[in-house]
Design a protein around this motif. Sequence first.
Motif: not given
Length: 219
Positions: A53-54, A169, A185
Amino acid sequence: MRMYNIMVPAVALLALLALAVPAQADQVIYDNGGPDLSGSGASDFSENQQLADDFVLQAGAATITDIHWWGVYYPPLDIPPVDDFTIRIFEDAGGAPATTPLVDLAVGSAVNRSDTGLSFGLGYDVYEYEVDIAPLALSAGATYYLSIVNNTPNAPDFWLWATSSQPGSFWYTGPGLPWYEGNAELAFNLTGPVVPEPASLSLLGLGLAGFALRRFRKR
Ligand SMILES: [Ca+2]
Ligand SMILES: [Ca+2]
């Protein structure tokens, strides 16, 4: 008299700097949220699936010293006595994680695990994890991806990373496959030292200069 004018601001400067630069206690520098108790995704080498995950860090708070996250086990009643986590950080490659990690840490059982007392679905107990890492300085403003993968010992057991919100995302992949985007998320946060920005110190310096000038003119 000239000595007096110089000495007073110098003492004031030291006192104000002591106030302006508190001890650098670690703070949350990126928060992707805690578990929303609505979902999870397998991230386990023994299941051939890895999640990422970013995150983006800010100037003055771009060094990671602790990583915190949440997850569950399948099947829900088979909790391995010891975890075998790998933590990796990927740089961004055109809006998705790069192929090769920037950082690859086999933290294994050094992770602290605790049962949150929360559960969801068919009795999945939610666990919280925490690990200290050697200070990792990253670039402020750049997109990175945090990947956390367990390696549970028994088949068909596997570990799942809890979601923190949906939609959202995240990214998933398997051996030899590209990254695919998922719609949620993942629950994690990053902590590290927070240093004061240079701008605050400059303003402080200007204020002191004004103070010294006023004193000088009075005389
Ligand atoms: Ca397994
Ligand atoms: Ca995300």
